[in-house]
Design an enzyme around this catalytic site. Sequence first.
Site, PDB file in Angstrom:
ATOM      1  N   HIS A 116      18.203 -14.006  28.357  1.00  0.00           N
ATOM      2  CA  HIS A 116      16.702 -14.172  27.795  1.00  0.00           C
ATOM      3  C   HIS A 116      16.861 -15.056  26.523  1.00  0.00           C
ATOM      4  CE1 HIS A 116      15.042 -11.992  30.559  1.00  0.00           C
ATOM      5  NE2 HIS A 116      15.981 -11.178  31.307  1.00  0.00           N
ATOM      6  N   ASP A 165      13.837 -19.409  19.411  1.00  0.00           N
ATOM      7  CA  ASP A 165      13.607 -18.349  20.492  1.00  0.00           C
ATOM      8  C   ASP A 165      13.993 -18.577  22.316  1.00  0.00           C
ATOM      9  OD1 ASP A 165      11.995 -15.925  21.860  1.00  0.00           O
ATOM     10  OD2 ASP A 165      10.034 -16.453  20.500  1.00  0.00           O
TER      11      ASP A 165
HETATM   12  P1  ADP Z   1       9.901 -10.837  22.941  1.00  0.00           P
HETATM   13  O1  ADP Z   1      10.950 -11.432  24.352  1.00  0.00           O
HETATM   14  O2  ADP Z   1      11.707 -11.388  22.194  1.00  0.00           O
HETATM   15  O3  ADP Z   1       9.341  -9.731  22.734  1.00  0.00           O
HETATM   16  P2  ADP Z   1       8.153 -13.304  24.351  1.00  0.00           P
HETATM   17  O4  ADP Z   1       7.386 -14.165  23.563  1.00  0.00           O
HETATM   18  O5  ADP Z   1       9.352 -14.053  24.925  1.00  0.00           O
HETATM   19  O6  ADP Z   1       9.327 -12.630  23.332  1.00  0.00           O
HETATM   20  O7  ADP Z   1       7.834 -11.357  24.839  1.00  0.00           O
HETATM   21  C1  ADP Z   1       7.064 -10.865  24.029  1.00  0.00           C
HETATM   22  C2  ADP Z   1       6.003 -10.172  25.410  1.00  0.00           C
HETATM   23  O8  ADP Z   1       5.304  -8.918  25.105  1.00  0.00           O
HETATM   24  C3  ADP Z   1       5.483 -10.985  26.232  1.00  0.00           C
HETATM   25  O9  ADP Z   1       4.503 -10.808  27.459  1.00  0.00           O
HETATM   26  C4  ADP Z   1       3.727 -10.524  25.186  1.00  0.00           C
HETATM   27  O10 ADP Z   1       2.560 -10.288  25.626  1.00  0.00           O
HETATM   28  C5  ADP Z   1       4.317  -9.559  25.172  1.00  0.00           C
HETATM   29  N1  ADP Z   1       3.486  -8.259  23.478  1.00  0.00           N
HETATM   30  C6  ADP Z   1       4.028  -9.062  22.083  1.00  0.00           C
HETATM   31  N2  ADP Z   1       2.945  -8.283  21.543  1.00  0.00           N
HETATM   32  C7  ADP Z   1       2.478  -7.549  22.337  1.00  0.00           C
HETATM   33  C8  ADP Z   1       1.704  -6.620  21.550  1.00  0.00           C
HETATM   34  N3  ADP Z   1       0.600  -6.638  20.459  1.00  0.00           N
HETATM   35  N4  ADP Z   1       0.257  -6.483  22.755  1.00  0.00           N
HETATM   36  C9  ADP Z   1       0.559  -6.615  23.569  1.00  0.00           C
HETATM   37  N5  ADP Z   1       2.142  -7.205  24.441  1.00  0.00           N
HETATM   38  C10 ADP Z   1       2.467  -7.347  23.471  1.00  0.00           C
END
Ligand code: ADP
Length: 490
Positions: A157, A364
Amino acid sequence: MNLVVVSNRVARARASEPLTGGLAAALLPVVEKSGAIWVGSSGRVRDGVHKDTFAEVEALGAGALALLDLPAAHYGGYYEGFANSALWPALHSRSDLIRASQDDYQSYREVNAFMARALMRFRKPDTAFWIQDYHFLALGAELRDLGVRNPIGFFLHTPWPARAIVGAVPHHRELVEAMLAYDLIGFQTDDDCENFLSYLQSELGLKIDDGVVTSRYGKSRCAVFPIGIDVEKFAVQAAKAATHPDVSRLRRSLNGEQLAIGVDRLDYSKGLVNRVKAFDRMLTSQPELKRTVSLLQIATPSRGTIEAYGNLQSELAKLVSDVNGRHGEADWMPIRYLNRGFNQTVLAGLYRTARVGVVTPLHDGMNLVAKEYVAAQNPADPGVLVLSKFAGAANELQTALLVNPHEIDGMSRAIATAFSMPLTERRMRWEAMMRKLRAGTIQQWFADFSDALQDAHASNKESASDLPAVESPKSWPLHVVGWRSGARVH
Ligand code: ADP
Protein backbone atom coordinates in the site's frame (compact mmCIF):
# COMPACT_ATOMS: atom_id res chain seq x y z
CA MET A 1 -11.80 -19.84 -4.46
CA ASN A 2 -11.55 -19.49 -0.70
CA LEU A 3 -9.81 -16.21 0.04
CA VAL A 4 -7.83 -15.43 3.18
CA VAL A 5 -6.82 -11.77 3.44
CA VAL A 6 -4.08 -10.88 5.91
CA SER A 7 -3.15 -7.46 7.25
CA ASN A 8 -1.67 -6.14 10.46
CA ARG A 9 -4.63 -3.94 11.24
CA VAL A 10 -8.17 -5.07 10.58
CA ALA A 11 -11.37 -3.07 10.70
CA ARG A 12 -14.45 -3.95 12.69
CA ALA A 13 -17.65 -3.18 10.87
CA ARG A 14 -19.14 -0.63 13.23
CA ALA A 15 -20.12 2.44 11.28
CA SER A 16 -20.14 4.53 14.43
CA GLU A 17 -16.45 3.98 15.10
CA PRO A 18 -13.69 5.98 13.46
CA LEU A 19 -11.64 4.03 10.96
CA THR A 20 -8.25 5.62 10.70
CA GLY A 21 -5.81 4.16 8.24
CA GLY A 22 -6.25 3.66 4.55
CA LEU A 23 -5.79 -0.06 4.40
CA ALA A 24 -8.40 -1.08 6.95
CA ALA A 25 -10.91 1.47 5.68
CA ALA A 26 -10.41 0.40 2.07
CA LEU A 27 -10.66 -3.31 2.66
CA LEU A 28 -13.68 -3.38 4.91
CA PRO A 29 -16.49 -3.07 2.32
CA VAL A 30 -15.01 -5.56 -0.12
CA VAL A 31 -14.02 -8.15 2.44
CA GLU A 32 -17.51 -7.92 3.91
CA LYS A 33 -19.07 -8.75 0.54
CA SER A 34 -16.55 -11.29 -0.72
CA GLY A 35 -16.97 -13.95 1.94
CA ALA A 36 -13.24 -13.87 2.62
CA ILE A 37 -11.66 -14.55 5.98
CA TRP A 38 -9.74 -11.48 7.08
CA VAL A 39 -6.92 -12.25 9.51
CA GLY A 40 -4.99 -9.63 11.47
CA SER A 41 -3.77 -8.46 14.83
CA SER A 42 -6.26 -8.18 17.69
CA GLY A 43 -4.20 -5.32 19.09
CA ARG A 44 -3.49 -7.52 22.12
CA VAL A 45 -0.36 -9.52 22.86
CA ARG A 46 0.22 -12.83 24.67
CA ASP A 47 3.35 -13.92 26.42
CA GLY A 48 5.40 -16.96 25.49
CA VAL A 49 3.87 -19.34 28.02
CA HIS A 50 0.96 -19.75 25.59
CA LYS A 51 2.49 -21.62 22.67
CA ASP A 52 -0.74 -21.69 20.71
CA THR A 53 -2.02 -19.05 18.33
CA PHE A 54 -5.11 -17.45 19.77
CA ALA A 55 -7.74 -16.19 17.37
CA GLU A 56 -11.06 -14.63 18.10
CA VAL A 57 -13.28 -15.20 15.08
CA GLU A 58 -16.42 -13.21 14.37
CA ALA A 59 -18.73 -12.87 11.42
CA LEU A 60 -17.99 -10.10 8.94
CA GLY A 61 -20.61 -9.75 6.21
CA ALA A 62 -20.53 -12.94 4.15
CA GLY A 63 -17.15 -13.85 5.61
CA ALA A 64 -15.27 -13.68 8.90
CA LEU A 65 -12.79 -11.66 10.85
CA ALA A 66 -10.06 -13.52 12.77
CA LEU A 67 -8.17 -11.49 15.33
CA LEU A 68 -4.87 -12.88 16.55
CA ASP A 69 -2.99 -12.04 19.70
CA LEU A 70 0.62 -11.51 18.63
CA PRO A 71 3.59 -12.68 20.73
CA ALA A 72 4.34 -10.17 23.49
CA ALA A 73 8.10 -10.66 23.36
CA HIS A 74 8.24 -9.64 19.71
CA TYR A 75 5.42 -7.19 19.19
CA GLY A 76 7.34 -3.99 19.99
CA GLY A 77 10.36 -4.96 17.90
CA TYR A 78 8.08 -5.95 15.03
CA TYR A 79 5.58 -3.07 15.03
CA GLU A 80 7.20 0.06 16.49
CA GLY A 81 10.62 -1.34 15.67
CA PHE A 82 11.30 -2.85 12.27
CA ALA A 83 7.98 -2.17 10.53
CA ASN A 84 7.51 1.44 11.55
CA SER A 85 11.02 2.64 12.38
CA ALA A 86 12.88 0.98 9.49
CA LEU A 87 10.51 -0.04 6.69
CA TRP A 88 7.97 2.81 6.88
CA PRO A 89 10.55 5.64 6.82
CA ALA A 90 12.52 3.93 4.03
CA LEU A 91 9.43 3.24 1.93
CA HIS A 92 8.55 6.95 2.25
CA SER A 93 12.07 7.97 1.25
CA ARG A 94 13.09 9.06 4.77
CA SER A 95 16.14 6.88 5.27
CA ASP A 96 17.40 9.55 7.73
CA LEU A 97 14.67 8.38 10.15
CA ILE A 98 15.58 4.67 10.04
CA ARG A 99 16.14 3.34 13.57
CA ALA A 100 16.21 -0.42 14.00
CA SER A 101 18.25 -2.94 15.90
CA GLN A 102 19.13 -6.51 15.07
CA ASP A 103 16.58 -7.58 17.70
CA ASP A 104 13.88 -5.58 15.91
CA TYR A 105 14.61 -7.42 12.69
CA GLN A 106 14.54 -10.74 14.53
CA SER A 107 11.16 -9.84 16.04
CA TYR A 108 9.81 -8.83 12.64
CA ARG A 109 10.78 -12.22 11.22
CA GLU A 110 9.40 -14.01 14.29
CA VAL A 111 6.01 -12.31 13.92
CA ASN A 112 5.94 -13.11 10.19
CA ALA A 113 6.69 -16.77 11.04
CA PHE A 114 4.06 -16.72 13.81
CA MET A 115 1.43 -15.37 11.43
CA ALA A 116 2.33 -18.07 8.88
CA ARG A 117 1.76 -20.79 11.48
CA ALA A 118 -1.53 -19.22 12.51
CA LEU A 119 -2.69 -19.13 8.88
CA MET A 120 -2.30 -22.89 8.49
CA ARG A 121 -5.61 -23.21 10.34
CA PHE A 122 -7.40 -21.32 7.58
CA ARG A 123 -5.91 -23.23 4.67
CA LYS A 124 -8.02 -25.44 2.44
CA PRO A 125 -6.97 -26.98 -0.88
CA ASP A 126 -8.56 -24.09 -2.80
CA THR A 127 -7.48 -21.28 -0.47
CA ALA A 128 -5.68 -18.27 -1.91
CA PHE A 129 -3.80 -16.03 0.53
CA TRP A 130 -3.63 -12.31 -0.07
CA ILE A 131 -1.10 -10.58 2.18
CA GLN A 132 -1.29 -6.82 2.68
CA ASP A 133 1.49 -4.36 3.19
CA TYR A 134 4.98 -3.85 4.56
CA HIS A 135 4.34 -5.55 7.93
CA PHE A 136 4.45 -8.92 6.21
CA LEU A 137 7.09 -8.79 3.47
CA ALA A 138 8.39 -12.23 4.52
CA LEU A 139 5.09 -13.95 5.25
CA GLY A 140 4.85 -15.62 1.83
CA ALA A 141 8.30 -17.17 2.28
CA GLU A 142 7.33 -18.43 5.75
CA LEU A 143 4.18 -20.02 4.30
CA ARG A 144 6.17 -21.67 1.52
CA ASP A 145 8.59 -23.03 4.16
CA LEU A 146 5.59 -24.64 5.84
CA GLY A 147 4.80 -26.40 2.57
CA VAL A 148 2.02 -24.13 1.32
CA ARG A 149 1.66 -24.35 -2.46
CA ASN A 150 -1.58 -22.40 -2.66
CA PRO A 151 -1.67 -19.06 -4.51
CA ILE A 152 -0.13 -16.31 -2.36
CA GLY A 153 -0.32 -12.69 -3.42
CA PHE A 154 1.05 -9.53 -1.85
CA PHE A 155 -0.03 -5.92 -2.22
CA LEU A 156 2.09 -3.00 -1.05
CA HIS A 157 0.00 0.00 0.00
CA THR A 158 3.02 2.30 0.40
CA PRO A 159 5.41 3.52 -2.28
CA TRP A 160 8.44 1.41 -3.24
CA PRO A 161 11.36 3.86 -3.38
CA ALA A 162 14.53 4.05 -5.46
CA ARG A 163 17.18 1.36 -5.05
CA ALA A 164 19.60 3.47 -2.99
CA ILE A 165 16.93 4.07 -0.35
CA VAL A 166 15.92 0.41 -0.15
CA GLY A 167 19.62 -0.29 0.30
CA ALA A 168 19.51 1.63 3.60
CA VAL A 169 17.11 -0.91 5.16
CA PRO A 170 18.94 -3.50 7.29
CA HIS A 171 18.68 -6.97 5.70
CA HIS A 172 17.08 -5.54 2.55
CA ARG A 173 18.35 -8.34 0.33
CA GLU A 174 16.96 -11.10 2.54
CA LEU A 175 13.62 -9.35 2.68
CA VAL A 176 13.29 -8.77 -1.03
CA GLU A 177 14.38 -12.33 -1.78
CA ALA A 178 11.68 -13.52 0.63
CA MET A 179 9.12 -11.44 -1.27
CA LEU A 180 9.78 -13.55 -4.34
CA ALA A 181 7.83 -16.37 -2.69
CA TYR A 182 4.68 -14.49 -3.72
CA ASP A 183 3.03 -15.48 -6.99
CA LEU A 184 1.92 -11.91 -7.50
CA ILE A 185 3.35 -8.66 -6.09
CA GLY A 186 1.09 -5.64 -6.53
CA PHE A 187 2.01 -1.96 -6.38
CA GLN A 188 0.04 1.28 -6.36
CA THR A 189 1.84 3.00 -9.27
CA ASP A 190 4.08 2.33 -12.27
CA ASP A 191 6.95 4.13 -10.53
CA ASP A 192 6.76 1.81 -7.51
CA CYS A 193 6.71 -1.27 -9.72
CA GLU A 194 9.60 -0.01 -11.86
CA ASN A 195 11.67 0.79 -8.76
CA PHE A 196 11.09 -2.73 -7.46
CA LEU A 197 12.01 -4.38 -10.75
CA SER A 198 15.10 -2.24 -11.07
CA TYR A 199 16.17 -3.29 -7.55
CA LEU A 200 15.75 -6.95 -8.53
CA GLN A 201 17.88 -6.45 -11.62
CA SER A 202 20.64 -4.32 -10.22
CA GLU A 203 20.89 -5.52 -6.62
CA LEU A 204 19.97 -9.20 -6.97
CA GLY A 205 21.09 -9.68 -10.58
CA LEU A 206 17.74 -11.23 -11.55
CA LYS A 207 16.26 -11.24 -15.05
CA ILE A 208 12.83 -9.76 -15.62
CA ASP A 209 10.65 -10.89 -18.46
CA ASP A 210 7.58 -8.73 -18.99
CA GLY A 211 7.14 -8.07 -15.26
CA VAL A 212 7.84 -11.71 -14.32
CA VAL A 213 10.93 -12.62 -12.30
CA THR A 214 12.25 -16.13 -11.75
CA SER A 215 13.83 -17.09 -8.43
CA ARG A 216 14.29 -20.24 -6.36
CA TYR A 217 10.60 -20.00 -5.46
CA GLY A 218 9.49 -20.10 -9.08
CA LYS A 219 7.97 -17.16 -10.90
CA SER A 220 6.63 -13.94 -9.39
CA ARG A 221 4.61 -11.49 -11.40
CA CYS A 222 4.92 -7.78 -10.54
CA ALA A 223 2.06 -5.52 -11.58
CA VAL A 224 0.21 -2.30 -10.79
CA PHE A 225 -3.23 -2.19 -9.12
CA PRO A 226 -4.10 1.36 -8.00
CA ILE A 227 -6.45 1.06 -5.04
CA GLY A 228 -9.83 2.80 -5.21
CA ILE A 229 -12.74 3.57 -2.90
CA ASP A 230 -16.41 2.69 -2.80
CA VAL A 231 -17.33 5.85 -4.74
CA GLU A 232 -21.11 5.55 -4.79
CA LYS A 233 -21.34 4.61 -1.14
CA PHE A 234 -19.22 7.57 -0.15
CA ALA A 235 -21.21 9.97 -2.31
CA VAL A 236 -24.52 8.81 -0.81
CA GLN A 237 -23.08 8.95 2.70
CA ALA A 238 -21.84 12.51 2.14
CA ALA A 239 -25.19 13.72 0.80
CA LYS A 240 -26.99 12.23 3.81
CA ALA A 241 -24.42 13.57 6.24
CA ALA A 242 -25.20 17.16 5.29
CA THR A 243 -27.98 17.10 7.89
CA HIS A 244 -25.94 15.36 10.60
CA PRO A 245 -25.83 17.60 13.71
CA ASP A 246 -22.00 17.72 13.82
CA VAL A 247 -21.90 18.82 10.18
CA SER A 248 -24.73 21.37 10.53
CA ARG A 249 -22.95 22.87 13.54
CA LEU A 250 -19.74 23.20 11.55
CA ARG A 251 -21.59 24.93 8.71
CA ARG A 252 -23.27 27.38 11.08
CA SER A 253 -19.96 28.18 12.77
CA LEU A 254 -18.40 29.23 9.47
CA ASN A 255 -20.47 32.43 9.22
CA GLY A 256 -20.24 32.37 5.45
CA GLU A 257 -16.47 31.89 5.33
CA GLN A 258 -15.03 29.22 3.01
CA LEU A 259 -13.40 26.17 4.50
CA ALA A 260 -10.34 24.15 3.47
CA ILE A 261 -10.02 20.69 5.00
CA GLY A 262 -7.09 18.38 5.69
CA VAL A 263 -7.61 14.88 7.14
CA ASP A 264 -4.55 12.80 7.91
CA ARG A 265 -2.90 10.47 10.32
CA LEU A 266 -0.28 12.49 12.15
CA ASP A 267 2.65 11.19 10.12
CA TYR A 268 5.77 12.87 8.74
CA SER A 269 4.97 11.53 5.28
CA LYS A 270 1.77 13.63 5.14
CA GLY A 271 3.52 17.00 4.72
CA LEU A 272 1.49 18.65 7.52
CA VAL A 273 4.13 21.18 8.54
CA ASN A 274 4.54 22.47 4.98
CA ARG A 275 0.77 22.61 4.57
CA VAL A 276 0.31 24.81 7.64
CA LYS A 277 3.22 26.96 6.47
CA ALA A 278 1.53 27.35 3.07
CA PHE A 279 -1.71 28.45 4.72
CA ASP A 280 0.28 30.91 6.85
CA ARG A 281 2.06 32.23 3.73
CA MET A 282 -1.25 32.70 1.95
CA LEU A 283 -2.68 34.78 4.80
CA THR A 284 0.51 36.85 4.98
CA SER A 285 0.64 37.56 1.25
CA GLN A 286 -3.12 38.02 0.83
CA PRO A 287 -4.36 39.51 4.13
CA GLU A 288 -7.70 40.31 2.48
CA LEU A 289 -8.47 36.56 2.76
CA LYS A 290 -8.57 36.81 6.55
CA ARG A 291 -12.06 36.16 7.92
CA THR A 292 -13.17 34.86 4.51
CA VAL A 293 -11.35 31.49 4.64
CA SER A 294 -10.11 29.03 7.27
CA LEU A 295 -8.52 25.60 7.52
CA LEU A 296 -9.92 22.62 9.42
CA GLN A 297 -6.99 20.28 9.95
CA ILE A 298 -7.83 16.89 11.45
CA ALA A 299 -4.64 15.05 12.39
CA THR A 300 -5.20 11.79 14.24
CA PRO A 301 -2.20 10.78 16.35
CA SER A 302 -0.61 7.48 15.35
CA ARG A 303 2.48 5.52 16.45
CA GLY A 304 2.96 7.99 19.27
CA THR A 305 5.62 5.95 21.06
CA ILE A 306 8.04 6.42 18.17
CA GLU A 307 10.28 9.45 18.64
CA ALA A 308 9.81 10.91 15.15
CA TYR A 309 6.01 10.95 15.66
CA GLY A 310 6.21 12.54 19.11
CA ASN A 311 8.49 15.25 17.72
CA LEU A 312 6.14 15.92 14.83
CA GLN A 313 3.13 16.22 17.13
CA SER A 314 4.90 18.88 19.24
CA GLU A 315 6.22 20.73 16.19
CA LEU A 316 2.83 20.86 14.53
CA ALA A 317 0.93 21.94 17.66
CA LYS A 318 3.45 24.75 18.16
CA LEU A 319 3.26 25.85 14.53
CA VAL A 320 -0.56 25.93 14.48
CA SER A 321 -0.68 27.93 17.68
CA ASP A 322 1.91 30.35 16.28
CA VAL A 323 -0.12 30.87 13.06
CA ASN A 324 -3.34 31.32 15.01
CA GLY A 325 -1.59 33.70 17.40
CA ARG A 326 -0.28 35.88 14.57
CA HIS A 327 -3.30 35.91 12.22
CA GLY A 328 -6.21 35.19 14.56
CA GLU A 329 -8.62 37.69 16.03
CA ALA A 330 -10.89 37.62 19.07
CA ASP A 331 -13.75 36.24 16.97
CA TRP A 332 -11.87 34.40 14.19
CA MET A 333 -9.20 31.68 14.04
CA PRO A 334 -7.50 30.75 10.77
CA ILE A 335 -6.86 27.10 11.74
CA ARG A 336 -9.06 24.67 13.66
CA TYR A 337 -6.75 21.87 14.65
CA LEU A 338 -8.21 18.58 15.94
CA ASN A 339 -6.43 15.42 17.07
CA ARG A 340 -9.29 12.92 17.02
CA GLY A 341 -11.08 10.46 14.80
CA PHE A 342 -14.53 10.81 13.23
CA ASN A 343 -16.86 8.16 11.96
CA GLN A 344 -17.06 7.82 8.19
CA THR A 345 -20.45 9.48 7.86
CA VAL A 346 -19.45 12.62 9.71
CA LEU A 347 -16.14 12.69 7.86
CA ALA A 348 -17.97 12.52 4.52
CA GLY A 349 -20.16 15.47 5.63
CA LEU A 350 -17.09 17.49 6.67
CA TYR A 351 -15.47 16.90 3.27
CA ARG A 352 -18.63 18.07 1.52
CA THR A 353 -18.78 21.23 3.62
CA ALA A 354 -15.24 22.23 2.61
CA ARG A 355 -14.72 24.25 -0.58
CA VAL A 356 -11.10 23.05 -0.74
CA GLY A 357 -9.52 19.68 0.10
CA VAL A 358 -5.80 19.93 0.85
CA VAL A 359 -3.94 16.65 0.45
CA THR A 360 -0.24 17.41 0.30
CA PRO A 361 1.85 14.40 1.39
CA LEU A 362 5.59 14.39 0.71
CA HIS A 363 5.18 10.74 -0.35
CA ASP A 364 2.10 8.55 -0.28
CA GLY A 365 1.29 5.16 -1.76
CA MET A 366 -2.16 6.28 -2.92
CA ASN A 367 -3.87 8.58 -0.39
CA LEU A 368 -7.50 7.63 0.00
CA VAL A 369 -8.46 10.93 1.61
CA ALA A 370 -7.94 12.59 -1.79
CA LYS A 371 -10.40 10.16 -3.39
CA GLU A 372 -12.88 10.40 -0.53
CA TYR A 373 -12.87 14.21 -0.70
CA VAL A 374 -13.74 14.10 -4.41
CA ALA A 375 -16.46 11.46 -3.99
CA ALA A 376 -18.08 13.44 -1.17
CA GLN A 377 -18.64 16.63 -3.17
CA ASN A 378 -22.00 18.09 -4.12
CA PRO A 379 -22.23 17.63 -7.94
CA ALA A 380 -23.99 20.98 -8.30
CA ASP A 381 -21.34 22.90 -6.36
CA PRO A 382 -18.20 20.78 -5.99
CA GLY A 383 -15.08 21.80 -4.11
CA VAL A 384 -11.51 21.82 -5.41
CA LEU A 385 -8.81 19.29 -4.58
CA VAL A 386 -5.27 20.59 -4.01
CA LEU A 387 -3.15 17.46 -4.37
CA SER A 388 0.53 16.63 -3.99
CA LYS A 389 2.09 15.29 -7.15
CA PHE A 390 3.86 12.76 -4.90
CA ALA A 391 0.65 11.01 -3.84
CA GLY A 392 -0.18 7.91 -5.90
CA ALA A 393 -3.64 9.42 -6.43
CA ALA A 394 -2.10 12.17 -8.59
CA ASN A 395 -1.69 9.63 -11.42
CA GLU A 396 -5.47 9.40 -11.71
CA LEU A 397 -6.69 12.74 -10.35
CA GLN A 398 -4.87 14.89 -12.85
CA THR A 399 -7.50 17.62 -12.89
CA ALA A 400 -6.85 18.38 -9.23
CA LEU A 401 -4.61 21.40 -8.62
CA LEU A 402 -1.35 19.46 -8.47
CA VAL A 403 1.35 20.91 -6.22
CA ASN A 404 4.89 20.26 -5.10
CA PRO A 405 4.56 19.79 -1.31
CA HIS A 406 8.11 21.06 -0.76
CA GLU A 407 7.33 24.40 -2.39
CA ILE A 408 5.48 26.54 0.17
CA ASP A 409 4.83 29.51 -2.14
CA GLY A 410 3.41 27.32 -4.89
CA MET A 411 1.10 25.54 -2.44
CA SER A 412 -0.05 28.83 -0.94
CA ARG A 413 -0.93 30.14 -4.43
CA ALA A 414 -2.75 26.91 -5.31
CA ILE A 415 -4.90 27.05 -2.15
CA ALA A 416 -5.82 30.69 -2.90
CA THR A 417 -6.65 29.73 -6.51
CA ALA A 418 -8.84 26.89 -5.28
CA PHE A 419 -10.83 29.24 -3.01
CA SER A 420 -11.55 31.60 -5.89
CA MET A 421 -12.17 29.06 -8.66
CA PRO A 422 -15.42 29.72 -10.61
CA LEU A 423 -18.18 27.10 -10.57
CA THR A 424 -17.82 26.03 -14.23
CA GLU A 425 -14.14 25.21 -13.79
CA ARG A 426 -14.78 23.46 -10.48
CA ARG A 427 -17.40 21.29 -12.12
CA MET A 428 -15.26 20.41 -15.12
CA ARG A 429 -12.34 19.38 -12.93
CA TRP A 430 -14.54 17.45 -10.50
CA GLU A 431 -16.45 15.56 -13.22
CA ALA A 432 -13.17 14.42 -14.79
CA MET A 433 -11.97 13.15 -11.40
CA MET A 434 -15.24 11.34 -10.72
CA ARG A 435 -14.92 9.52 -14.06
CA LYS A 436 -11.52 8.26 -12.92
CA LEU A 437 -12.83 7.20 -9.51
CA ARG A 438 -15.75 5.33 -11.05
CA ALA A 439 -13.41 3.52 -13.43
CA GLY A 440 -11.24 2.29 -10.56
CA THR A 441 -13.36 1.44 -7.55
CA ILE A 442 -12.28 -0.67 -4.62
CA GLN A 443 -14.54 -3.45 -5.92
CA GLN A 444 -12.69 -3.38 -9.25
CA TRP A 445 -9.32 -3.38 -7.49
CA PHE A 446 -10.29 -6.41 -5.41
CA ALA A 447 -11.56 -8.33 -8.42
CA ASP A 448 -8.55 -7.41 -10.60
CA PHE A 449 -6.03 -8.51 -8.00
CA SER A 450 -7.87 -11.76 -7.19
CA ASP A 451 -8.10 -12.67 -10.90
CA ALA A 452 -4.45 -11.78 -11.52
CA LEU A 453 -3.42 -13.90 -8.53
CA GLN A 454 -5.20 -16.95 -9.93
CA ASP A 455 -3.58 -16.38 -13.34
CA ALA A 456 -0.12 -15.83 -11.87
CA HIS A 457 -0.41 -18.97 -9.76
CA ALA A 458 -1.66 -21.08 -12.65
CA SER A 459 1.27 -20.08 -14.84
CA ASN A 460 3.66 -20.62 -11.93
CA LYS A 461 2.50 -24.11 -11.00
CA GLU A 462 5.14 -25.91 -12.98
CA SER A 463 8.08 -24.21 -11.34
CA ALA A 464 6.41 -24.40 -7.90
CA SER A 465 6.07 -28.19 -8.18
CA ASP A 466 9.89 -28.49 -8.11
CA LEU A 467 9.93 -27.28 -4.51
CA PRO A 468 10.49 -29.92 -1.81
CA ALA A 469 7.34 -30.83 0.09
CA VAL A 470 7.29 -29.82 3.75
CA GLU A 471 4.80 -31.27 6.23
CA SER A 472 2.40 -28.72 7.69
CA PRO A 473 2.26 -28.50 11.46
CA LYS A 474 -0.88 -30.13 12.80
CA SER A 475 -0.93 -28.98 16.38
CA TRP A 476 -1.86 -25.32 16.45
CA PRO A 477 -4.86 -25.14 18.73
CA LEU A 478 -7.23 -22.36 17.86
CA HIS A 479 -9.77 -20.76 20.15
CA VAL A 480 -12.81 -19.77 18.18
CA VAL A 481 -15.10 -17.24 19.79
CA GLY A 482 -18.47 -16.10 18.53
CA TRP A 483 -18.35 -17.86 15.18
CA ARG A 484 -21.65 -18.72 13.61
CA SER A 485 -22.72 -22.09 12.31
CA GLY A 486 -21.06 -23.47 9.21
CA ALA A 487 -17.64 -22.50 10.50
CA ARG A 488 -14.95 -22.31 7.88
CA VAL A 489 -12.25 -22.71 10.47
CA HIS A 490 -11.20 -26.25 11.17
P1 ADP B 1 -2.92 6.27 5.51
O1 ADP B 1 -3.33 4.90 5.12
O2 ADP B 1 -1.45 6.54 5.36
O3 ADP B 1 -3.40 6.67 6.87
P2 ADP B 1 -4.87 7.26 3.52
O4 ADP B 1 -5.21 8.67 3.15
O5 ADP B 1 -4.64 6.37 2.36
O6 ADP B 1 -3.63 7.30 4.50
O7 ADP B 1 -6.06 6.67 4.37
C1 ADP B 1 -6.54 7.27 5.52
C2 ADP B 1 -7.91 6.67 5.84
O8 ADP B 1 -8.20 6.90 7.21
C3 ADP B 1 -9.03 7.29 5.04
O9 ADP B 1 -9.98 6.32 4.70
C4 ADP B 1 -9.63 8.32 6.00
O10 ADP B 1 -11.00 8.51 5.82
C5 ADP B 1 -9.36 7.69 7.34
N1 ADP B 1 -9.09 8.73 8.36
C6 ADP B 1 -8.00 9.51 8.47
N2 ADP B 1 -8.11 10.35 9.52
C7 ADP B 1 -9.31 10.09 10.08
C8 ADP B 1 -10.02 10.61 11.20
N3 ADP B 1 -9.52 11.58 11.96
N4 ADP B 1 -11.23 10.11 11.46
C9 ADP B 1 -11.74 9.11 10.70
N5 ADP B 1 -11.13 8.58 9.66
C10 ADP B 1 -9.93 9.05 9.34
